[in-house]
Design an enzyme around this catalytic site. Structure first.
Site, PDB file in Angstrom:
ATOM      1  N   GLY A 181       0.789  -1.224   0.000  1.00 24.68           N
ATOM      2  CA  GLY A 181       0.000   0.000   0.000  1.00 24.68           C
ATOM      3  C   GLY A 181       0.820   1.273   0.000  1.00 24.68           C
ATOM      4  O   GLY A 181       2.018   1.260   0.328  1.00 24.68           O
ATOM      5  N   ASN A 182       0.210   2.345  -0.370  1.00 21.67           N
ATOM      6  CA  ASN A 182       0.835   3.668  -0.291  1.00 21.67           C
ATOM      7  C   ASN A 182      -0.227   4.754  -0.239  1.00 21.67           C
ATOM      8  O   ASN A 182      -1.370   4.537  -0.640  1.00 21.67           O
ATOM      9  CB  ASN A 182       1.831   3.911  -1.445  1.00 21.67           C
ATOM     10  CG  ASN A 182       1.525   3.074  -2.655  1.00 21.67           C
ATOM     11  OD1 ASN A 182       0.588   3.365  -3.379  1.00 21.67           O
ATOM     12  ND2 ASN A 182       2.281   2.001  -2.837  1.00 21.67           N
ATOM     13  N   THR A 216       8.899   4.030   0.374  1.00 21.64           N
ATOM     14  CA  THR A 216       8.767   2.655  -0.134  1.00 21.64           C
ATOM     15  C   THR A 216       9.185   1.634   0.932  1.00 21.64           C
ATOM     16  O   THR A 216      10.062   1.910   1.769  1.00 21.64           O
ATOM     17  CB  THR A 216       9.611   2.462  -1.419  1.00 21.64           C
ATOM     18  OG1 THR A 216       9.302   1.180  -1.967  1.00 21.64           O
ATOM     19  CG2 THR A 216      11.102   2.589  -1.189  1.00 21.64           C
ATOM     20  N   GLY A 217       8.522   0.493   0.911  1.00 22.81           N
ATOM     21  CA  GLY A 217       8.951  -0.634   1.741  1.00 22.81           C
ATOM     22  C   GLY A 217       8.767  -0.481   3.235  1.00 22.81           C
ATOM     23  O   GLY A 217       9.544  -1.048   4.005  1.00 22.81           O
ATOM     24  N   GLU A 267       5.149   3.415  -6.121  1.00 26.14           N
ATOM     25  CA  GLU A 267       3.927   3.710  -6.889  1.00 26.14           C
ATOM     26  C   GLU A 267       3.681   5.211  -7.035  1.00 26.14           C
ATOM     27  O   GLU A 267       2.612   5.618  -7.472  1.00 26.14           O
ATOM     28  CB  GLU A 267       2.701   3.070  -6.205  1.00 26.14           C
ATOM     29  CG  GLU A 267       2.714   1.562  -6.128  1.00 26.14           C
ATOM     30  CD  GLU A 267       2.527   0.862  -7.468  1.00 26.14           C
ATOM     31  OE1 GLU A 267       2.687   1.512  -8.515  1.00 26.14           O
ATOM     32  OE2 GLU A 267       2.243  -0.337  -7.454  1.00 26.14           O
TER      33      GLU A 267
HETATM   34  P1  13P Z   1       5.715   0.775  -1.888  1.00 25.11           P
HETATM   35  O1  13P Z   1       6.194   0.178  -0.585  1.00 25.11           O
HETATM   36  O2  13P Z   1       6.872   1.085  -2.810  1.00 25.11           O
HETATM   37  O3  13P Z   1       4.830   1.960  -1.671  1.00 25.11           O
HETATM   38  O4  13P Z   1       4.879  -0.323  -2.664  1.00 25.11           O
HETATM   39  C1  13P Z   1       3.881  -1.048  -2.002  1.00 25.11           C
HETATM   40  C2  13P Z   1       2.827  -1.572  -2.944  1.00 25.11           C
HETATM   41  O5  13P Z   1       1.752  -1.896  -2.487  1.00 25.11           O
HETATM   42  C3  13P Z   1       3.113  -1.699  -4.376  1.00 25.11           C
HETATM   43  O6  13P Z   1       1.920  -1.917  -5.065  1.00 25.11           O
END
Ligand code: 13P
Length: 248
Positions: free
Chosen positions: A26-27, A42-43, A73
């Site tokens: 998610g983001n 991210t991550g 994303e």
């Molecule tokens: P990120 O951790 O880079 O935001 O990506 C998570 C995700 O859900 C990719 O679809």
């Protein structure tokens, strides 16, 4: 900006608590101005973020403030803001029932619940796009151009809003709608509202009603009524035919 960061952390916690994201899924992003956006890094687990997990970027995705890399994303979020100047926040997650529909390639595009139609519009299913790419960004921005919630094939869901809480609540509504749609599919019937009923819903809002297909689900396999006696007779006939074949 600190208040918005706190709100992003709070929304991340709610997404994680409700099981809409697992691990680092998610983001979340919020538009601060035409050239400044806050986004999750991210991550990171959305359930356990602190302020260092939210970074400031420009409209090209360059890092302006923060020590961590922005969400993979981010191109998708930025493309949505470009396409929809009314949108001030974007939430992406993988809620299990809605993502189940997306993974099965099944649309949730029937107008069956007035509140959902008013809130989300017609929830479409995008074609598949590789996660984190410009291709996915384009597909999603196109798909969400007229509605506030979208299913991403084999991936998850996106909702948008004029505030972060609105975008988040729309994610709740989308997953709730997915659960109810699943129940109608288990029960084998969907009573679909016609375009005329949908137009009436929008009459007072001043907005244009979204287009829906008003065909009831299950039409591909034609439905008909059968009495218990008729069914018993059909089964009896089949058994008789099988027995006759065995006797030969
Ligand atoms: P990120 O951790 O880079 O935001 O990506 C998570 C995700 O859900 C990719 O679809």
């Amino acid at each position: 900006m600190n208040e918005i960061k706190k709100e992003i952390i709070e929304v991340g916690k709610r997404l994680w608590q409700r099981g809409y994201v697992a691990a680092n899924d998610g983001n979340i992003s919020v538009k601060i101005s035409d050239s400044k956006f806050l986004t999750t890094a991210t991550g990171v687990s959305k359930g356990f973020m602190d302020e260092s997990d939210v970074v400031l970027v420009d409209d090209k995705g360059n890092l302006l403030e923060g020590m961590k890399k922005a969400s993979s994303e981010l191109p998708m979020h930025l493309e949505i803001y470009k396409k929809r100047d009314d949108v001030l926040a974007v939430v992406h997650s993988h809620p299990p029932t809605a993502t189940g529909f997306a993974a099965a390639g099944i649309e949730m595009d029937k107008g069956i619940l007035p509140e959902v139609i008013l809130t989300l519009g017609n929830v479409k299913l995008t074609p598949y796009g590789t996660t984190g790419t410009d291709e996915l960004a384009r597909i999603v921005a196109e798909g969400i151009s007229k509605n506030n919630g979208l299913l991403l094939q084999n991936h998850g869901a996106v909702t948008v809003g004029t505030s972060l809480m609105q975008a988040y609540y729309r994610m709740e509504t989308l997953e709730h709608f997915a659960n109810i749609t699943l129940v109608t599919r288990i029960l084998g019937r969907q009573s679909v509202l016609g375009q005329e009923e949908i137009a009436k819903l929008f009459a007072k809002t001043g907005s244009k009603a979204p287009e829906f297909s008003d065909k009831s689900s299950g039409e591909k396999s034609e439905k008909f009524m059968l009495s218990r006696d008729d069914l018993t007779n059909i089964i009896y006939d089949i058994i008789k035919q099988i027995n006759n074949q065995e006797d030969l």
